[in-house]
Design a protein around this motif. Structure first.
Motif, PDB file in Angstrom:
ATOM      1  N   LEU A 175       0.829  -1.204   0.000  1.00 16.52           N
ATOM      2  CA  LEU A 175       0.000   0.000   0.000  1.00 16.52           C
ATOM      3  C   LEU A 175       0.865   1.256   0.000  1.00 16.52           C
ATOM      4  N   SER A 176       1.952   1.230   0.746  1.00 20.74           N
ATOM      5  CA  SER A 176       2.857   2.377   0.787  1.00 20.74           C
ATOM      6  C   SER A 176       3.444   2.659  -0.591  1.00 20.74           C
ATOM      7  N   ASP A 177       3.835   1.599  -1.297  1.00 22.31           N
ATOM      8  CA  ASP A 177       4.430   1.777  -2.626  1.00 22.31           C
ATOM      9  C   ASP A 177       3.410   2.316  -3.625  1.00 22.31           C
ATOM     10  N   ILE A 178       2.188   1.778  -3.576  1.00 25.93           N
ATOM     11  CA  ILE A 178       1.154   2.206  -4.523  1.00 25.93           C
ATOM     12  C   ILE A 178       0.789   3.666  -4.292  1.00 25.93           C
ATOM     13  N   THR A 179       0.535   4.031  -3.050  1.00 26.09           N
ATOM     14  CA  THR A 179       0.116   5.409  -2.762  1.00 26.09           C
ATOM     15  C   THR A 179       1.247   6.402  -3.003  1.00 26.09           C
ATOM     16  N   ARG A 180       2.507   5.970  -2.809  1.00 26.67           N
ATOM     17  CA  ARG A 180       3.629   6.857  -3.124  1.00 26.67           C
ATOM     18  C   ARG A 180       3.681   7.126  -4.634  1.00 26.67           C
ATOM     19  N   THR A 181       3.410   6.091  -5.423  1.00 22.62           N
ATOM     20  CA  THR A 181       3.376   6.271  -6.879  1.00 22.62           C
ATOM     21  C   THR A 181       2.298   7.257  -7.279  1.00 22.62           C
ATOM     22  N   PHE A 182       1.134   7.156  -6.656  1.00 19.37           N
ATOM     23  CA  PHE A 182       0.062   8.117  -6.939  1.00 19.37           C
ATOM     24  C   PHE A 182       0.517   9.537  -6.598  1.00 19.37           C
ATOM     25  N   ARG A 183       1.123   9.684  -5.427  1.00 18.98           N
ATOM     26  CA  ARG A 183       1.547  11.019  -4.979  1.00 18.98           C
ATOM     27  C   ARG A 183       2.605  11.599  -5.909  1.00 18.98           C
ATOM     28  N   GLU A 184       3.554  10.760  -6.330  1.00 18.82           N
ATOM     29  CA  GLU A 184       4.619  11.245  -7.220  1.00 18.82           C
ATOM     30  C   GLU A 184       4.084  11.645  -8.588  1.00 18.82           C
ATOM     31  N   ASN A 185       2.915  11.125  -8.945  1.00 19.21           N
ATOM     32  CA  ASN A 185       2.286  11.500 -10.207  1.00 19.21           C
ATOM     33  C   ASN A 185       1.175  12.532 -10.012  1.00 19.21           C
ATOM     34  N   SER A 186       1.209  13.209  -8.857  1.00 17.36           N
ATOM     35  CA  SER A 186       0.300  14.324  -8.547  1.00 17.36           C
ATOM     36  C   SER A 186      -1.167  13.913  -8.548  1.00 17.36           C
ATOM     37  N   LEU A 187      -1.441  12.709  -8.023  1.00 16.51           N
ATOM     38  CA  LEU A 187      -2.821  12.260  -7.871  1.00 16.51           C
ATOM     39  C   LEU A 187      -3.238  12.369  -6.412  1.00 16.51           C
ATOM     40  N   THR A 188      -4.500  12.710  -6.201  1.00 17.19           N
ATOM     41  CA  THR A 188      -5.069  12.804  -4.862  1.00 17.19           C
ATOM     42  C   THR A 188      -6.112  11.705  -4.696  1.00 17.19           C
ATOM     43  N   ILE A 189      -6.028  10.974  -3.594  1.00 15.80           N
ATOM     44  CA  ILE A 189      -6.991   9.904  -3.312  1.00 15.80           C
ATOM     45  C   ILE A 189      -8.172  10.495  -2.554  1.00 15.80           C
ATOM     46  N   VAL A 190      -9.357  10.415  -3.151  1.00 13.92           N
ATOM     47  CA  VAL A 190     -10.546  10.970  -2.498  1.00 13.92           C
ATOM     48  C   VAL A 190     -11.311   9.896  -1.723  1.00 13.92           C
ATOM     49  N   ARG A 191     -11.115   8.641  -2.093  1.00 12.28           N
ATOM     50  CA  ARG A 191     -11.718   7.529  -1.352  1.00 12.28           C
ATOM     51  C   ARG A 191     -10.966   6.255  -1.695  1.00 12.28           C
ATOM     52  N   ALA A 192     -10.900   5.330  -0.741  1.00 12.89           N
ATOM     53  CA  ALA A 192     -10.165   4.087  -0.995  1.00 12.89           C
ATOM     54  C   ALA A 192     -10.740   2.954  -0.165  1.00 12.89           C
ATOM     55  N   GLU A 236      -1.679   5.864 -17.802  1.00 15.24           N
ATOM     56  CA  GLU A 236      -0.853   4.868 -18.481  1.00 15.24           C
ATOM     57  C   GLU A 236       0.552   4.806 -17.890  1.00 15.24           C
ATOM     58  N   SER A 237       1.074   5.948 -17.495  1.00 13.24           N
ATOM     59  CA  SER A 237       2.398   5.976 -16.871  1.00 13.24           C
ATOM     60  C   SER A 237       2.391   5.213 -15.546  1.00 13.24           C
ATOM     61  N   ILE A 238       1.340   5.395 -14.767  1.00 15.55           N
ATOM     62  CA  ILE A 238       1.224   4.707 -13.480  1.00 15.55           C
ATOM     63  C   ILE A 238       1.051   3.210 -13.691  1.00 15.55           C
ATOM     64  N   ARG A 239       0.241   2.829 -14.674  1.00 20.04           N
ATOM     65  CA  ARG A 239       0.018   1.408 -14.939  1.00 20.04           C
ATOM     66  C   ARG A 239       1.327   0.711 -15.340  1.00 20.04           C
ATOM     67  N   LYS A 240       2.143   1.416 -16.130  1.00 25.38           N
ATOM     68  CA  LYS A 240       3.423   0.829 -16.534  1.00 25.38           C
ATOM     69  C   LYS A 240       4.354   0.690 -15.328  1.00 25.38           C
ATOM     70  N   GLU A 241       4.307   1.670 -14.431  1.00 27.41           N
ATOM     71  CA  GLU A 241       5.185   1.642 -13.264  1.00 27.41           C
ATOM     72  C   GLU A 241       4.782   0.545 -12.285  1.00 27.41           C
ATOM     73  N   ILE A 242       3.455   0.398 -12.088  1.00 28.36           N
ATOM     74  CA  ILE A 242       2.967  -0.588 -11.129  1.00 28.36           C
ATOM     75  C   ILE A 242       2.883  -1.972 -11.761  1.00 28.36           C
ATOM     76  N   LYS A 300      -1.741  -5.481 -13.191  1.00 24.81           N
ATOM     77  CA  LYS A 300      -2.164  -5.339 -11.797  1.00 24.81           C
ATOM     78  C   LYS A 300      -3.153  -4.198 -11.584  1.00 24.81           C
ATOM     79  N   LEU A 301      -3.077  -3.166 -12.423  1.00 24.72           N
ATOM     80  CA  LEU A 301      -3.889  -1.972 -12.195  1.00 24.72           C
ATOM     81  C   LEU A 301      -4.834  -1.764 -13.363  1.00 24.72           C
ATOM     82  N   LYS A 302      -6.105  -1.670 -13.052  1.00 27.73           N
ATOM     83  CA  LYS A 302      -7.130  -1.484 -14.070  1.00 27.73           C
ATOM     84  C   LYS A 302      -7.863  -0.179 -13.810  1.00 27.73           C
ATOM     85  N   ALA A 303      -8.012   0.628 -14.850  1.00 27.68           N
ATOM     86  CA  ALA A 303      -8.704   1.902 -14.725  1.00 27.68           C
ATOM     87  C   ALA A 303     -10.122   1.753 -15.234  1.00 27.68           C
TER      88      ALA A 303
END
Length: 432
Positions: free
Chosen positions: A336-353, A382-388, A392-395
């Motif tokens: 979870l730490s790795d996934i959420t760090r990737t979101f943060r580094e790509n300037s995404l904000t989590i509104v619900r999880a 697409e950048s996040i999906r390639k990184e993760i 594993k990640l479906k939008a």
């Protein structure tokens, strides 16, 4: 025999009855529940249906005179009737068992369960908050096995289940628990405003989503900035003589909507005596005839305003704004730490999880926006999906309904919903 003993005897002599009919409706399964009524019965039933991933399309509620008689038209999340015989048998049994007992009252303490430790957080929302919380827990050798995070109106709340990395069981060392609490408080501490951040260890058996409503209610997320009127649910209150306060709600339809409303009314100490729920493809209508537990309708204008604010917040908290991202992967410490760090580094904000693990598999759902609250650009996804990992990640890109749907004409719907009940109660003499 005192009143309490008499009530227990009456419940034993009149056990709950659940009748399931798959022939009464062409497009839904009809579930009828009859039982002795007590405070919280409606919430218990709705909670059971919601936890089985059933969607309430229509409901007719009556609990006057000490007896609870409700009819629900439900479908599975796939949009079809319930045909699974095991699920039908389960529905038949579970409400009967649950309605035989009182609702568990929430109590917040410092005693963890044997399987995991429950952490409750509340504070000011900001970009990267979940990433920072996850990083702290990973550094403290805690594994997040389940969690749910809500944000609303600049506030954030979370209920997180963690285990020790080495023992895969609850954390019991008081010194370690104190360290976890101290460091998490530093993370969620508010930078502005008068409301402090909260971090507690909970021993409560209260339903997790109900607990999230309670945390956000206690944090007064219903106050402050509001959405534009066109995108907010419409909630109105009127009194019928001196008998009931009628709560009417119109909002976008979504799963668990009825649970969110009934949960909030129950925790605000209001009793639903009669009601109707009806949904269209995009819009849901709910109408409840309520009184406070003291037997009185809402007579204060200030209390009416408060109830409206709280119901609007209850409807909005779970609204699925943003892009839905589903993660499915082998569970491991720090995932979870790795996934959420990737979101943060790509300037995404989590509104619900929603975070869950089962049999070594992690299945997480995130609703994300960019840091300004706008839609996420496809190239970032697409950048996040390639990184993760693409597999594993479906939008999921959902159709964006226009806000004007809440302003559509509802004359025909009100005829089927409110007019019948309204006529009944207008003709009824006032209670003295």
């Amino acid at each position: 025999m005192d009143d309490d003993e008499y009530a227990k005897l009456f419940r034993r002599m009149n056990p709950p009855r659940v009748v399931i009919d798959n022939n009464a409706s062409d497009d839904a399964t009809v579930i009828q529940v009859d039982s002795v009524n007590k405070q919280g019965t409606l919430l218990e039933v709705v909670q059971v249906l919601t936890d089985m991933n059933l969607v309430i399309k229509k409901a007719y509620i009556s609990s006057d005179g000490g007896w609870f008689m409700d009819v629900f038209k439900v479908i599975h999340q796939d949009g079809n009737k319930i045909t699974d015989t095991q699920l039908l048998d389960f529905i038949q049994m579970v409400p009967t068992h649950i309605l035989s007992f009182s609702l568990v009252v929430s109590s917040v303490g410092v005693m963890p369960s044997d399987e995991y430790t429950t952490i409750e957080l509340a504070g000011t929302d900001r970009p990267g908050l979940l990433s920072e919380v996850s990083a702290v827990l990973t550094d403290l050798h805690c594994n997040v096995v389940n969690a749910e995070i809500w944000t609303h109106n600049t506030r954030a709340a979370a209920v997180i289940h963690v285990t020790d990395n080495t023992t895969n069981s609850a954390i019991t060392d008081p010194i370690r628990l104190s360290t976890i609490k101290h460091l998490l408080c530093n993370v969620v501490r508010t930078n502005s405003g008068s409301r402090a951040a909260k971090t507690v260890f909970s021993s409560s058996d209260t339903h997790r989503e109900r607990r999230l409503h309670q945390i956000m209610f206690d944090d007064r997320d219903y106050e402050g900035a509001k959405r534009p009127r066109t995108s907010r649910p419409c909630v109105t209150l009127t009194n019928i003589d001196k008998d009931y306060t009628v709560v009417t709600m119109r909002s976008r339809d979504r799963p668990k909507l009825v649970f969110d409303v009934v949960c909030t009314l129950t925790d605000m100490q209001y009793v639903v005596f009669h009601g109707m729920v009806s949904t269209e493809p995009l819009v849901a209508y709910q109408e409840f005839y309520i009184r406070h537990v003291d037997g009185l309708p809402i007579n204060s204008e200030a209390e009416q305003d408060r109830v409206i604010q709280c119901l609007e917040a209850a409807i909005e908290r779970r609204t699925s704004e943003g892009l839905e991202l589903e993660l499915s992967a082998e569970d491991r410490v720090g995932l979870l730490s790795d996934i959420t760090r990737t979101f943060r580094e790509n300037s995404l904000t989590i509104v619900r999880a929603e975070i869950s693990t089962r049999e070594g598999k992690a299945k997480d759902t995130f609703y994300v926006t960019d840091v300004t609250g706008n839609a996420v650009e496809s190239k970032i996804v697409e950048s996040i999906r390639k990184e993760i990992g693409v597999s594993k990640l479906k939008a999921k890109v959902k159709q964006n309904e226009e806000c004007s749907v809440l302003g559509t004409s509802r004359a025909s719907q009100e005829t089927t919903m409110g007019s019948l009940l309204s006529n009944i109660f207008k003709a009824k003499p006032s209670l003295q």
